[in-house]
Design a protein around this motif. Structure first.
Motif, PDB file in Angstrom:
ATOM      1  N   GLN A  34      -6.159  17.246  12.141  1.00  0.00           N
ATOM      2  CA  GLN A  34      -5.847  15.936  12.541  1.00  0.00           C
ATOM      3  C   GLN A  34      -6.967  15.345  13.556  1.00  0.00           C
ATOM      4  N   ASN A  35      -7.671  16.132  14.332  1.00  0.00           N
ATOM      5  CA  ASN A  35      -8.560  15.800  15.479  1.00  0.00           C
ATOM      6  C   ASN A  35      -9.860  15.451  14.890  1.00  0.00           C
ATOM      7  N   MET A  36      -9.972  15.665  13.676  1.00  0.00           N
ATOM      8  CA  MET A  36     -11.317  15.313  12.747  1.00  0.00           C
ATOM      9  C   MET A  36     -10.945  14.276  11.980  1.00  0.00           C
ATOM     10  N   ARG A  37     -10.085  13.688  11.742  1.00  0.00           N
ATOM     11  CA  ARG A  37      -9.680  12.645  11.006  1.00  0.00           C
ATOM     12  C   ARG A  37     -10.037  11.123  11.785  1.00  0.00           C
ATOM     13  N   GLY A  38     -10.845  10.506  10.970  1.00  0.00           N
ATOM     14  CA  GLY A  38     -11.115   8.989  11.298  1.00  0.00           C
ATOM     15  C   GLY A  38     -12.440   8.645  10.656  1.00  0.00           C
ATOM     16  N   THR A  39     -12.910   7.617  11.366  1.00  0.00           N
ATOM     17  CA  THR A  39     -14.473   7.148  10.948  1.00  0.00           C
ATOM     18  C   THR A  39     -15.230   7.306  12.040  1.00  0.00           C
ATOM     19  N   TRP A  40     -16.456   8.199  11.716  1.00  0.00           N
ATOM     20  CA  TRP A  40     -17.507   8.844  12.613  1.00  0.00           C
ATOM     21  C   TRP A  40     -18.562   8.184  12.250  1.00  0.00           C
ATOM     22  N   PHE A  41     -19.425   7.975  13.176  1.00  0.00           N
ATOM     23  CA  PHE A  41     -20.803   7.232  13.122  1.00  0.00           C
ATOM     24  C   PHE A  41     -22.061   8.155  13.898  1.00  0.00           C
ATOM     25  N   PHE A  42     -23.017   8.084  13.132  1.00  0.00           N
ATOM     26  CA  PHE A  42     -24.322   8.708  13.752  1.00  0.00           C
ATOM     27  C   PHE A  42     -25.759   8.001  13.401  1.00  0.00           C
ATOM     28  N   SER A  43     -26.296   7.677  14.371  1.00  0.00           N
ATOM     29  CA  SER A  43     -27.644   7.081  14.462  1.00  0.00           C
ATOM     30  C   SER A  43     -28.683   7.976  14.812  1.00  0.00           C
TER      31      SER A  43
END
Length: 171
Positions: A34-43
């Motif tokens: 659950q804590n890793m779900r979602g949309t993540w971004f890296f630049s």
């Protein structure tokens, strides 16, 4: 006599739920925590403007590099459909998971990259990623550094600010 024994055993197994239906590959696999779900971004602040985006849902996974156009994320790399969770790898279609302590081990098989093993962990509301690519043809192993992904409320705005300034500020 034999027939009545077979019928009795069949009924007993049916009552116990055995022999009803076999689990599918996705049922047998675990889900994304659950804590890793979602949309993540890296630049990474590279000269090629864009962000790496990871989307994790309970049973799907998508990683791509891209930019924004009219408020929508446009993939430049890995423009395939999201992968679905399964027990076996299918090129460009499925991924597998396992756990190693608090770390999530995720494996994919991409047509253009081959077998990739991702290790994900959480620390202070950031998702950390490390990957290893095994090149069976050349018998080589490639290993990345550790990448820190963040959830961004306005990723398009962030991307515009990063490339106006010329460097990526820390997420």
């Amino acid at each position: 006599m034999k027939r009545s024994v077979l019928i009795s055993v069949s009924l007993l197994l049916g009552a116990l739920g055995l022999g009803m239906s076999l689990p599918t590959a996705a049922d047998a696999a675990t889900t994304i925590p659950q804590n890793m779900r979602g949309t993540w971004f890296f630049s990474n602040g590279d000269e090629d403007p864009g962000l790496t985006r990871v989307v994790m849902k309970a049973k799907t996974y998508d990683i791509a590099f891209g930019t924004f156009s009219h408020g929508k994320f446009v993939k430049k790399w890995n423009n395939k459909q999201p992968l679905r969770l399964a027990n076996q790898l299918t090129v460009n279609k499925t991924f597998t998971t396992s756990k190693q302590g608090k770390k999530l081990i995720l494996k994919t098989k991409m047509a253009d990259w081959g077998l990739i093993t991702y290790t994900y962990s959480m620390k202070k509301e950031h998702l950390y990623q490390h990957w290893i690519k095994q090149d069976s043809g050349a018998k080589s192993v490639y290993s990345s550094g550790v990448f820190k992904y963040s959830k961004l409320a306005h990723p398009e705005k962030y991307l515009n600010e990063v490339y106006k300034a010329g460097t990526a500020r820390r997420l």
